[in-house]
Each structure stands twice: as structure tokens, then as C-alpha cells.
Design a protein around this motif. Structure first.
Motif, PDB file in Angstrom:
ATOM      1  N   PHE A  60       0.742  -1.302  -0.023  1.00 39.98           N
ATOM      2  CA  PHE A  60       0.059  -0.083  -0.041  1.00 39.98           C
ATOM      3  C   PHE A  60       0.973   1.181   0.101  1.00 39.98           C
ATOM      4  CE2 PHE A  60       0.217   1.434   4.461  1.00 39.98           C
ATOM      5  CZ  PHE A  60       0.915   0.419   5.007  1.00 39.98           C
ATOM      6  N   LYS A  62       1.660   4.923   1.858  1.00 40.10           N
ATOM      7  CA  LYS A  62       1.669   5.727   2.794  1.00 40.10           C
ATOM      8  C   LYS A  62       2.566   6.763   2.898  1.00 40.10           C
ATOM      9  CE  LYS A  62       1.768   5.637   7.918  1.00 40.10           C
ATOM     10  NZ  LYS A  62       2.150   4.894   9.088  1.00 40.10           N
ATOM     11  N   LYS A  67       4.677   0.534   0.935  1.00 34.37           N
ATOM     12  CA  LYS A  67       5.038  -0.391   1.951  1.00 34.37           C
ATOM     13  C   LYS A  67       4.571  -1.901   1.607  1.00 34.37           C
ATOM     14  CE  LYS A  67       5.695   3.467   4.714  1.00 34.37           C
ATOM     15  NZ  LYS A  67       6.914   3.710   5.514  1.00 34.37           N
ATOM     16  N   ILE A  69       3.622  -5.513   1.958  1.00 38.52           N
ATOM     17  CA  ILE A  69       2.647  -5.921   2.950  1.00 38.52           C
ATOM     18  C   ILE A  69       3.468  -7.660   2.984  1.00 38.52           C
ATOM     19  CG2 ILE A  69       0.655  -6.830   3.849  1.00 38.52           C
ATOM     20  CD1 ILE A  69      -0.605  -4.578   2.321  1.00 38.52           C
ATOM     21  N   TYR A 138       4.486 -12.641  13.263  1.00 44.22           N
ATOM     22  CA  TYR A 138       4.387 -11.250  13.851  1.00 44.22           C
ATOM     23  C   TYR A 138       5.022 -10.868  14.936  1.00 44.22           C
ATOM     24  CZ  TYR A 138       1.247  -7.400  15.110  1.00 44.22           C
ATOM     25  OH  TYR A 138       0.773  -6.185  15.423  1.00 44.22           O
ATOM     26  N   PHE A 141       8.877 -10.703  14.662  1.00 51.37           N
ATOM     27  CA  PHE A 141       8.967  -9.494  14.119  1.00 51.37           C
ATOM     28  C   PHE A 141       9.240  -8.596  15.235  1.00 51.37           C
ATOM     29  CE2 PHE A 141       8.125  -5.323  12.311  1.00 51.37           C
ATOM     30  CZ  PHE A 141       8.883  -5.251  11.062  1.00 51.37           C
ATOM     31  N   SER A 171      10.937  -2.321   2.900  1.00 53.91           N
ATOM     32  CA  SER A 171       9.642  -1.615   3.618  1.00 53.91           C
ATOM     33  C   SER A 171       9.034  -3.116   4.390  1.00 53.91           C
ATOM     34  CB  SER A 171       8.720  -1.136   2.286  1.00 53.91           C
ATOM     35  OG  SER A 171       8.415  -2.023   1.661  1.00 53.91           O
ATOM     36  N   GLY A 174      10.433  -3.493   7.665  1.00 53.65           N
ATOM     37  CA  GLY A 174      10.004  -2.316   8.449  1.00 53.65           C
ATOM     38  C   GLY A 174      11.044  -1.297   8.573  1.00 53.65           C
TER      39      GLY A 174
ATOM     40  N   THR B 139       0.587  -5.270   9.552  1.00 48.89           N
ATOM     41  CA  THR B 139       1.031  -4.316   8.395  1.00 48.89           C
ATOM     42  C   THR B 139       1.203  -3.015   9.129  1.00 48.89           C
ATOM     43  OG1 THR B 139      -0.036  -5.555   6.670  1.00 48.89           O
ATOM     44  CG2 THR B 139       0.358  -3.051   6.496  1.00 48.89           C
ATOM     45  N   PHE B 141       1.733  -2.333  12.253  1.00 41.96           N
ATOM     46  CA  PHE B 141       2.999  -2.279  13.137  1.00 41.96           C
ATOM     47  C   PHE B 141       4.508  -2.247  12.297  1.00 41.96           C
ATOM     48  CE2 PHE B 141       6.469  -4.216  15.675  1.00 41.96           C
ATOM     49  CZ  PHE B 141       6.063  -4.023  17.090  1.00 41.96           C
ATOM     50  N   LYS B 142       4.508  -2.806  11.262  1.00 46.45           N
ATOM     51  CA  LYS B 142       5.749  -2.520  10.387  1.00 46.45           C
ATOM     52  C   LYS B 142       5.832  -1.475   9.947  1.00 46.45           C
ATOM     53  CE  LYS B 142       6.056  -7.094   8.080  1.00 46.45           C
ATOM     54  NZ  LYS B 142       6.048  -7.579   6.573  1.00 46.45           N
ATOM     55  N   SER B 143       4.887  -0.545   9.522  1.00 43.80           N
ATOM     56  CA  SER B 143       4.943   0.711   9.031  1.00 43.80           C
ATOM     57  C   SER B 143       4.812   1.985   9.980  1.00 43.80           C
ATOM     58  CB  SER B 143       4.150   0.753   7.887  1.00 43.80           C
ATOM     59  OG  SER B 143       2.747   0.903   8.263  1.00 43.80           O
ATOM     60  N   SER B 144       4.876   1.381  11.411  1.00 41.77           N
ATOM     61  CA  SER B 144       4.743   2.559  12.221  1.00 41.77           C
ATOM     62  C   SER B 144       5.959   2.801  13.153  1.00 41.77           C
ATOM     63  CB  SER B 144       3.597   2.399  13.231  1.00 41.77           C
ATOM     64  OG  SER B 144       2.399   2.186  12.392  1.00 41.77           O
TER      65      SER B 144
END
Lengths: 190, 190
Positions: A60, A62, A67, A69, A138, A141, A171, A174, B139, B141-144
Motif C-alpha cells: 500500500f 503511505k 509499503k 505487506i 508477527y 518480528f 519496507s 519495516g 502491517t 505495526f511494520k509501518s509505524s
DNA sequence: TTAACTTGTTGACTTAAGTTAAGAAGTCAA
DNA sequence: TTGACTTCTTAACTTAAGTCAACAAGTTAA
């Protein structure tokens, strides 16, 4: 081609003749070229894909940045999260390579579930297995540094690093591409 | 009590009389005290839980530190990933408060699925919904940044911050307790 | 009621990721 | 073949998270 799906499903259940017929009956293929977009942000979706050959990336946008996924490769299932719903997609699906897929859709699937209840049972089992795997990713990560995540990716999906570009991988991990570049440099010097 | 499960399930499907009977037939409750451990690392698991009241935390230990995987609260389902399998659990389940649950187990469930195929269909749908939600969390979480993650938690699950201690929240956010403390301070001064 | 432990905060310092900018190498297309 | 674009790397600098240590406040247990 058909056998690839049956091989995949056989990891989860005994393939009865009836189930084999059900699968063959609904088999429907599509081929895409590298760079083709299967789904755009804002689109509605009515298809899911089982990858026979190739690689699909979901992402997506941002703050003007793509980013990533997830990367999907051979023998993996791509199910848009808005499939069959009246909500627009939040993300894109893009082929990173020429890709051949088996196409499914909710209407057909529900019909199949009616005809072959074993198939719905199988779907439940697979959904639960994927859910567990995703929970594990998750968790790993969250409790890892970017460097550890990169090493983990190297170990578990080394071919991804050949198939996707570095900013896509970054990305996915992250982090920014510059950081990935530095991590790689750091690791070489170790 | 039973009605809480039916209310939960009714979000996903029409509750037929048959389904209601099926649920009531299998209803089985347990109560736990704050601090009780429902599952330990290394244990085998044969139970899953639907929370009626209270809060359960899943965590594992890495480098001598507790890493919180997830917090589960009222009307959520906790399914140990090794349930019904002959593999030991990788993590712990702990009650953060006095907790009342509805208990399920794979043998009973499979039996119920045989009797009431609608129930298995429901399980598939719920598994898919949870999978999608989890994908979205992952998702995000990864991009924040850690700060963004904390703000997101404040917004979506504010009561968690009352129910869990700060070091538990910190590891859930993928950071150290000291960093969470500093983030909170930073935000107050904004 | 004390002593031990837990929890959260703060400070000083280290480490690494983010940001911005520049440039090298490769790819693609006019 | 040249110019535009993409991809990756590097450098200088900023920002914030990690680490280690100390301490205050609250809680628990002997």
C-alpha cells in the motif's frame, strides 16, 4: 498444473476422488506478465489466487512510499482482504515476475462448499494453519531488531532477495532502503 | 453466560435453533484467579478459551525477558497454537485478572462439526476474519514508529493500559519499558 | 514493621535507524 | 547512443531507541 494444487492440499487432508473431482471441476487459470497489477487500491475484488509459478507482492502507499505487506510465491494463496465485500481494497497486488495462477472466487467457492463439505472443512484447517504461522511471524518480528529480521529472511526465504528489489524488501522489514544497505554492509564485514 | 457466546457468533451468521442447541450442548466453563497460568512453555495443550470476563496474556521468554505476544479480553478467542498437537507450547498463557472462560477442545469440536456442519462453516468464516484483522495489525505495526504504535493502542484498546503493566505493554509494542516511559513523557509535553 | 521485591521514572551514554543529499551503476526507451 | 530513470550505496547529520545504573513509590511477605 492441476496436480500442484492437489499436492498442496494433500499436505492438509487425504485427497478423496470426490475432492479431486471438485478441484478439477473448478480449475481456472490466468497468466500475468511481470509488472501487471492484479488489484489496485480502491478496487473491489472478487478473485483469489493460488500461485502456480511466479511471485506476487502486496503493498500500500503511505506518505508517498510503497509499503510492502507480503510476498507470495509458488504454492501460496493470495486472498484480497476485501474479497466478495463491498469495501474497496486498501492495497495493491503486483506481479514481480511472469506469474501463473489458479483463480478462485467466493461464489464458486460457496457453491463448492455446498457440494463438497469436505472442502470447507479443508478451508477451515488451512485458514487456522496460516493464522498460526502468521502469528509466529508477527511475534518474531516484534521481538527482533531489523538486522535479526533480515538474517531471518535470508535463512527462511533466501530466494526472495533475488526476486524483489531492495527497497521492496526494506519496507517488508519495516525499515528504509538506506538502513538495509547499511545492515548488509555491516554483515559482510562480520 | 451462554448468551455471550451466541451474541458473539451472531455477528458472523444467523443463529439457527439447531446451532443454539449445539452451542448450549457443549458449553463448559472455568474460572481462574488473577495470576493463574493456563498454559506453560513446554506444556501440551488440549483446550481453547472464549473469554466471558477478564483478561489473558500470552507471552514467551527470550534472553530472560518476557515478550508479550497478545492480550485477549472479553469476547475474544484464545487458541493455543499447539492445541491438539503433540508439540510442546512455545509460550505461556496467564490471567491478568480473575477470568471466566468457556472451554473448548478439539475432540469435542470435531464431534460438533460432524453433527452440525454449519458450525464448521462458521469456524472457517471466523478464522478468515481473524486472519484478516491480524494481517492488518501486522502491517500497521511494520509501518509505524513505536510512538505511533502506542498512540494507536491508546485509541483502539485504551482499557488495556489499565489492565496490564507497563513492561508488558512495552514488549507488546516491541520496545523496552524505559522507552515506553519516555514516549509517554514526550507525549505529555506535546 | 521492616525488608525484599516490583514497577515505573530518570539520567548519561551508546548504538543504530531516519533524513537528506549526492553520486555510481545498471536498465530502458526514444 | 544518448538521456532519463531506477536501484543501490555512501556520507553527514539528526533523532530516538537500547543499555546500564540509580532511585522513588508502591506492594508483598516474613
Amino acid at each position: 498444473m492441476k496436480s500442484k494444487i492437489l499436492k498442496y492440499l494433500s499436505k492438509y487432508t487425504e485427497i478423496t476422488e470426490q475432492l479431486e473431482n471438485a478441484i478439477n471441476e473448478s480449475a481456472y487459470f490466468k497468466s500475468y506478465k511481470k509488472g501487471d497489477i492484479l488489484l489496485k487500491e480502491g478496487d473491489f475484488s472478487n478473485e483469489c489466487y493460488f500461485i502456480l509459478e511466479g511471485c506476487i507482492r502486496s503493498y500500500f502507499v503511505k506518505d508517498g512510499e510503497e509499503k510492502t505487506i507480503e510476498f507470495y510465491t509458488e504454492e501460496e494463496v493470495v486472498t484480497p482482504s476485501n474479497i466478495g465485500k463491498s469495501t474497496p481494497s486498501q492495497y495493491f497486488l503486483e506481479c514481480l515476475e511472469d506469474t501463473v495462477v489458479n483463480v478462485g472466487n467466493p461464489a464458486l467457492e460457496n457453491e463448492m462448499y455446498q457440494k463438497y463439505p469436505q472442502l470447507e472443512s479443508l478451508s477451515r484447517v488451512i485458514a487456522e494453519v496460516i493464522l498460526t504461522k502468521q502469528q509466529e511471524s508477527y511475534t518474531a518480528f516484534k521481538s527482533s531488531t531489523p538486522e535479526e529480521r533480515y538474517l531471518q529472511l535470508l535463512k527462511t526465504r533466501p530466494n526472495l532477495l533475488q526476486r524483489a528489489s531492495q527497497y521492496q524488501i526494506a519496507s517488508y522489514l519495516g525499515i528504509r532502503p538506506e538502513s538495509l544497505s547499511r545492515i548488509r554492509k555491516r554483515l559482510i564485514n562480520k
